[in-house]
Design an enzyme around this catalytic site. Structure first.
Site, PDB file in Angstrom:
ATOM      1  CB  VAL A 195       9.093 -17.635  71.481  1.00 57.81           C
ATOM      2  CG1 VAL A 195       7.952 -17.933  72.442  1.00 57.81           C
ATOM      3  CG2 VAL A 195       8.621 -16.652  70.415  1.00 57.81           C
TER       4      VAL A 195
ATOM      5  CD  GLU B  87       4.922 -14.233  74.031  1.00 55.74           C
ATOM      6  OE1 GLU B  87       4.600 -14.904  75.014  1.00 55.74           O
ATOM      7  OE2 GLU B  87       4.901 -12.981  74.039  1.00 55.74           O
TER       8      GLU B  87
ATOM      9  CG  LEU C  78       8.006 -12.544  72.331  1.00 53.68           C
ATOM     10  CD1 LEU C  78       9.048 -12.383  71.250  1.00 53.68           C
ATOM     11  CD2 LEU C  78       8.612 -13.254  73.515  1.00 53.68           C
TER      12      LEU C  78
ATOM     13  CD  GLU D 232      12.884 -12.285  66.293  1.00 50.32           C
ATOM     14  OE1 GLU D 232      13.772 -11.761  65.604  1.00 50.32           O
ATOM     15  OE2 GLU D 232      12.385 -13.382  66.031  1.00 50.32           O
TER      16      GLU D 232
ATOM     17  N   GLY E 183       8.236   1.094  53.963  1.00 53.15           N
ATOM     18  CA  GLY E 183       9.612   0.604  53.864  1.00 53.15           C
ATOM     19  C   GLY E 183       9.758  -0.338  52.697  1.00 53.15           C
TER      20      GLY E 183
ATOM     21  N   GLY F 222       9.363  -8.516  56.817  1.00 55.10           N
ATOM     22  CA  GLY F 222      10.120  -9.772  56.777  1.00 55.10           C
ATOM     23  C   GLY F 222      10.047 -10.413  58.145  1.00 55.10           C
TER      24      GLY F 222
ATOM     25  CB  CYS G   1       6.306 -13.734  63.020  1.00 53.05           C
ATOM     26  SG  CYS G   1       7.082 -14.547  64.419  1.00 53.05           S
TER      27      CYS G   1
HETATM   28  P1  NAD Z   1      13.454 -20.306  66.996  1.00 54.31           P
HETATM   29  O1  NAD Z   1      13.755 -20.980  65.735  1.00 54.31           O
HETATM   30  O2  NAD Z   1      14.219 -19.092  67.400  1.00 54.31           O
HETATM   31  O3  NAD Z   1      13.550 -21.345  68.207  1.00 54.31           O
HETATM   32  C1  NAD Z   1      13.051 -22.628  68.185  1.00 54.31           C
HETATM   33  C2  NAD Z   1      13.956 -23.524  69.016  1.00 54.31           C
HETATM   34  O4  NAD Z   1      13.374 -24.823  69.110  1.00 54.31           O
HETATM   35  C3  NAD Z   1      15.334 -23.714  68.422  1.00 54.31           C
HETATM   36  O5  NAD Z   1      16.321 -23.373  69.375  1.00 54.31           O
HETATM   37  C4  NAD Z   1      15.390 -25.217  68.083  1.00 54.31           C
HETATM   38  O6  NAD Z   1      16.680 -25.790  68.239  1.00 54.31           O
HETATM   39  C5  NAD Z   1      14.419 -25.764  69.108  1.00 54.31           C
HETATM   40  N1  NAD Z   1      13.888 -27.098  68.784  1.00 54.31           N
HETATM   41  C6  NAD Z   1      13.523 -27.619  67.591  1.00 54.31           C
HETATM   42  N2  NAD Z   1      13.072 -28.884  67.756  1.00 54.31           N
HETATM   43  C7  NAD Z   1      13.149 -29.165  69.071  1.00 54.31           C
HETATM   44  C8  NAD Z   1      12.837 -30.298  69.852  1.00 54.31           C
HETATM   45  N3  NAD Z   1      12.342 -31.414  69.314  1.00 54.31           N
HETATM   46  N4  NAD Z   1      13.063 -30.249  71.186  1.00 54.31           N
HETATM   47  C9  NAD Z   1      13.568 -29.135  71.761  1.00 54.31           C
HETATM   48  N5  NAD Z   1      13.883 -28.022  71.063  1.00 54.31           N
HETATM   49  C10 NAD Z   1      13.673 -28.028  69.735  1.00 54.31           C
HETATM   50  O7  NAD Z   1      11.899 -19.977  66.938  1.00 54.31           O
HETATM   51  P2  NAD Z   1      11.142 -18.739  67.603  1.00 54.31           P
HETATM   52  O8  NAD Z   1      11.368 -17.521  66.794  1.00 54.31           O
HETATM   53  O9  NAD Z   1      11.414 -18.731  69.067  1.00 54.31           O
HETATM   54  O10 NAD Z   1       9.624 -19.178  67.339  1.00 54.31           O
HETATM   55  C11 NAD Z   1       9.029 -20.264  68.023  1.00 54.31           C
HETATM   56  C12 NAD Z   1       7.526 -20.200  67.783  1.00 54.31           C
HETATM   57  O11 NAD Z   1       7.009 -18.977  68.340  1.00 54.31           O
HETATM   58  C13 NAD Z   1       7.130 -20.183  66.307  1.00 54.31           C
HETATM   59  O12 NAD Z   1       5.917 -20.845  66.163  1.00 54.31           O
HETATM   60  C14 NAD Z   1       6.936 -18.696  66.012  1.00 54.31           C
HETATM   61  O13 NAD Z   1       6.042 -18.471  64.962  1.00 54.31           O
HETATM   62  C15 NAD Z   1       6.353 -18.219  67.331  1.00 54.31           C
HETATM   63  N6  NAD Z   1       6.583 -16.796  67.618  1.00 54.31           N
HETATM   64  C16 NAD Z   1       7.773 -16.216  67.310  1.00 54.31           C
HETATM   65  C17 NAD Z   1       7.982 -14.876  67.625  1.00 54.31           C
HETATM   66  C18 NAD Z   1       9.279 -14.198  67.297  1.00 54.31           C
HETATM   67  O14 NAD Z   1       9.321 -12.960  67.299  1.00 54.31           O
HETATM   68  N7  NAD Z   1      10.339 -14.917  66.992  1.00 54.31           N
HETATM   69  C19 NAD Z   1       6.969 -14.128  68.251  1.00 54.31           C
HETATM   70  C20 NAD Z   1       5.777 -14.774  68.568  1.00 54.31           C
HETATM   71  C21 NAD Z   1       5.580 -16.113  68.243  1.00 54.31           C
END
Ligand code: NAD
Length: 439
Positions: A11, A149, A151, A153, A254, A258, A261
């Protein structure tokens, strides 16, 4: 505008890069030193179609920067986005420690008015918690807004650049002005920017993911029933999907949902309901249905071999939880591999993007071999199992598959192939909710 994005994962990196693309000056902050070093070296640390090009362009134009240093990262920022992990706690609730740790640290560092915007998926009431964590140590004015958010993946850049809607939860006019300025370019094609209170914004995200998880699970159950009664779920899918109240998207059955999220978000909403004295029965059922569905292919394979998988070898195509991503968090493939290995089988697996993550997940697992190509996985395997619908698996060389396998058997967890094509090549073929084809 000068922006900081804290947390540079799927994100955060997409958010930061897309805001930079529209002319903002963005600094992405992450505690993962390896990741930041990679990005400073011009490498995108995740696989996300379309990201590489805008990432490189905005670095070259000096609008996109990376650091591990929070102080440097937020210096002069008018908006600070939190895109931090919110993994599940043991009891299903969302772990807010990443978000609140950063909020604690931000307070003493703020020098000018700033809007702290929560993009992580967080339970209702988190905006207030973030506000009080920052507020403990702060002398200037600031606001906290909730901006969940949506979006996906695999098409994250497109989703961010052309969203269906943008949800902004804030009760501060000043914060709303900042967010309007930032988001209006993304809404030019007519996507609504929906302003609401923080609590509604927080719930909206969980409601959206839980509703989608319910849609998938409902179709998975219809598919299971189709298998029992000799109907074809593809016909049923088309039959119901043409009703605009149902819609044709997200109706493909399917092997269970998984990813990082849906599983955690459904659980977290269930926990929120419970904490508020409400039993959300649909969510309870949803979790149970998905647990069953994740194991359905294993049960079908086991039944085919009369319960004895010891010494058998299975080729697996597709390991990521869905196509066009390298993400394997909560991927059904991991459950299947674990079950096969526990039953004494060998696995030869291939995925076009997720191999490095799978290798890191399993480290060394006797019985699991990751192959360099899709056809290499087939060599002397007893059957092919398809777990992710990557485009590259859509039109394979069936003659070659039949030749390389020990016997022409396919278990297709994603309904990739038409029965006519399979029949032409004399395979034994099981899929989800469609009649089994026997040679
Ligand atoms: P991710 O695990 O890919 O990324 C999180 C990042 O935060 C990592 O790079 C980690 O190193 C960093 N981090 C951890 N602690 C930190 C700190 N103290 N300071 C700075 N950086 C730090 O997670 P993601 O998939 O991007 O998801 C983030 C949030 O967005 C979650 O709450 C998730 O539920 C939400 N979200 C994810 C998606 C998706 O498709 N992945 C979509 C919508 C919402």
């Amino acid at each position: 505008m000068k922006i900081a994005v804290i947390g540079t994962g799927y994100v955060g990196l997409v958010t930061g890069t897309c805001f930079a693309e529209y002319g903002n000056e963005v600094t992405c902050v992450d505690i993962d030193k390896t990741k930041v070093a990679q990005m400073l070296d011009g490498k995108v640390p995740i696989y996300e179609p379309g990201l590489e090009e805008i990432f490189q362009r905005n670095i070259a134009e000096k609008r996109l920067n990376f650091t591990t240093d929070l102080v440097e990262g937020i210096d002069g920022a008018e908006a600070i986005f939190l895109a931090l992990p919110t993994p599940p706690n043991e009891d299903g609730s969302a772990d807010l420690s990443y978000v609140l740790d950063v909020a604690d640290k931000l307070g003493p560092l703020l020098k000018n008015y700033v809007v702290v915007i929560n993009k992580s998926t967080v339970p209702v009431g988190t905006a207030e918690k973030v506000k009080s964590a920052i507020g403990k140590n702060v002398k200037i004015e600031f606001d906290v807004a909730s901006n969940p958010e949506f979006l996906r993946e695999g098409c994250a850049v497109d989703d961010f650049m052309k969203p269906d809607r943008i949800v902004i939860g804030s009760s501060s006019g000043r914060a709303i002005e900042v967010l309007k300025l930032l988001y209006e370019p993304f809404a030019r094609e007519g996507a609504p920017i929906l302003f609401m209170d923080e609590r509604s914004a927080e719930i909206t995200k969980y409601a959206a993911n839980s509703f989608l998880a319910a849609k998938i699970s409902f179709m998975n159950e219809i598919a299971n029933l189709c298998n029992l009664v000799g109907a074809d779920v593809d016909n049923v899918r088309l039959g119901i999907g043409s009703d605009p109240r149902i819609g044709s998207r997200f109706l493909f059955p399917g092997i269970g949902y998984g990813g990082s999220c849906f599983p955690k978000d459904v659980q977290a909403l269930q926990k929120t309901a419970k904490d508020n004295g409400y039993q959300f029965k649909v969510l309870d059922a949803l979790i149970e249905v998905n647990e069953h569905q994740k194991r359905i292919l294993f049960e079908r394979v086991k039944a085919y071999y009369n319960g004895d998988l010891d010494g058998k070898t299975f080729a697996i195509w597709g390991l990521s939880y869905k196509p066009d991503t390298d993400d394997i968090r909560e991927a059904p493939s991991l459950y299947l591999i674990d079950d096969l290995l526990a039953a004494g089988a060998h696995v030869q697996a291939y995925d076009p993007e997720a191999m490095a993550n799978v290798e890191q997940h399993y480290k060394s697992a006797p019985g699991l071999k990751l192959t360099t190509g899709s056809y290499e996985a087939l060599t002397s395997a007893d059957a092919l199992l398809i777990l992710t619908e990557w485009s590259m698996f859509k039109e394979p060389d069936f003659t070659r598959i039949a030749k390389q396998l020990r016997s022409p058997v396919i278990f297709d967890g994603r309904n990739m192939y038409s029965p006519e094509v399979i029949q032409e090549h004399s395979f034994y073929y099981e899929s989800i909710g469609r009649p089994t084809i026997k040679p």
